[in-house]
Design an enzyme around this catalytic site. Structure first.
Site, PDB file in Angstrom:
ATOM      1  N   ASP A  68      13.863 -41.337  37.437  1.00 53.74           N
ATOM      2  CA  ASP A  68      13.962 -42.316  37.808  1.00 53.74           C
ATOM      3  C   ASP A  68      13.641 -41.939  39.727  1.00 53.74           C
ATOM      4  OD1 ASP A  68      12.971 -43.678  36.041  1.00 53.74           O
ATOM      5  OD2 ASP A  68      14.946 -44.132  35.823  1.00 53.74           O
ATOM      6  N   HIS A 104      22.610 -49.018  40.371  1.00 51.94           N
ATOM      7  CA  HIS A 104      22.702 -48.966  39.907  1.00 51.94           C
ATOM      8  C   HIS A 104      23.271 -46.992  39.411  1.00 51.94           C
ATOM      9  CE1 HIS A 104      19.522 -51.170  38.088  1.00 51.94           C
ATOM     10  NE2 HIS A 104      19.012 -50.878  38.547  1.00 51.94           N
ATOM     11  N   TYR A 148       9.392 -53.972  44.901  1.00 52.85           N
ATOM     12  CA  TYR A 148       8.583 -53.865  44.583  1.00 52.85           C
ATOM     13  C   TYR A 148       7.076 -54.044  44.969  1.00 52.85           C
ATOM     14  CZ  TYR A 148      12.758 -51.695  42.898  1.00 52.85           C
ATOM     15  OH  TYR A 148      13.665 -51.096  43.311  1.00 52.85           O
TER      16      TYR A 148
END
Ligand SMILES: [Zn+2]
Length: 314
Positions: free
Chosen positions: A79, A121, A290
């Site tokens: 990612d 994250h 996004y």
């Protein structure tokens, strides 16, 4: 607010959803609303290796430094791609959040916002989900180390669970955690079940509120008072807000349907709570998002919420 060209450099190339245009998408709207006349702007600084190491492992910092030189490969399973200078760009994001906290602790600012931050994250030992260094994790450690704070609250309204912060402090009773996110059955990273309340001495210090895909403002309004009640139980000495714009309807990678009203309410209520607690200390970070229009509206809504909350004087 900590923002500007250096912070804008954190982003990934070639059509990656976390592109380099996110800062400009926010800043254009921020200026169009005249908020640039009401908010003091600061350029970021780099977080030092020592500061980064308050949260991250030395081995992981070495890995990012190495990939940053070559600009090749991924920093996680696929990612989060490396690029040349990724270490420096990520250290500037952490520096921005640290600077915001320092300004507040020094009494030079009452509350602050950092757009390209809230990289929730990243774990202590790895990158994840577009996040290289966990600025909120480092900020929590540094607020304790430099200012002796005992109870720090972290609130997260990004569509994704703030797993890097949750698991980074799962056993730590001094980190008061509250997170409203899309149910992990339907969205990355898959964690944040209601029964994840912290472990050992930290049991009860963490509140996870998974909401179904399509959750709208009515769901937020129903759940949000639980977040405030959770924080009130612990009287935190500092509040961090991760205000991800990807929980707003129309995001290309999530399925939630909040409006920016939720972001404004969260910012206003947390600033109000911080005033009620007598210190006023709150830092908002932009987190994910996004859809460029949602970035613009949700993040300016956070700034607006901070500006209109009580406590700034005339
Ligand atoms: Zn997110």
């Amino acid at each position: 607010m900590v923002a500007g060209e250096r912070l804008a450099r954190y982003g990934f190339p070639e059509g990656h959803p976390f592109g380099l245009d996110r800062h400009a998408a926010f800043y254009g709207e921020f200026a169009a609303r005249g908020l640039d006349k009401r908010v003091r702007l600061m350029e970021t600084r780099a977080a030092s290796r020592e500061e980064l190491q308050s949260f991250h492992t030395p081995q992981y910092l070495d890995l990012v430094a190495e990939r940053s030189r070559t600009g090749e490969g991924y920093l996680d399973g696929g990612d989060t791609p490396a690029f040349r200078g990724v270490y420096e760009a990520a250290a500037d994001v952490v520096g921005a959040t640290l600077l915001a906290c320092e300004e507040i602790m020094a009494g030079k600012a009452r509350r602050a916002f950092v757009p390209i931050a809230g990289l929730h994250h990243a774990t202590r030992a790895s990158a994840a989900g577009f996040c290289v260094f966990n600025d909120c994790g480092v900020a929590i450690e540094m607020l304790r180390r430099n200012h002796g704070l005992k109870r720090i609250a972290y609130v997260d309204i990004d569509a994704h669970h703030g797993d890097g912060v949750y698991y980074g402090f799962e056993h730590d009773p001094e980190v008061i955690f509250a997170d409203i996110h899309e149910d992990g059955q339907y969205l990355y990273p898959g964690t944040g079940r209601e029964d994840e309340i912290g472990r050992g001495a930290a049991a009860g210090s963490k509140l996870n509120i998974p909401v179904p895909p399509g959750a709208d403002d009515a769901v937020f309004d129903a759940e949000w008072p639980r977040v405030l009640a959770h924080l009130r139980k612990f009287s935190p000495e500092f509040i961090l807000l991760q205000a991800g714009a990807d929980s707003v309807a129309g995001d290309p990678i999530t399925h939630m349907r909040f409006t920016a009203e939720c972001h404004q309410r969260a910012a206003r209520d947390l600033a109000g709570l911080a005033e009620e607690l007598g210190h006023g200390r709150v830092v908002g970070t932009g987190g994910g998002g996004y859809n460029r229009i949602n970035i613009a509206t949700a993040w300016t809504a956070v700034v607006q919420g901070f500006v209109e909350a009580p406590g700034l004087g005339s």
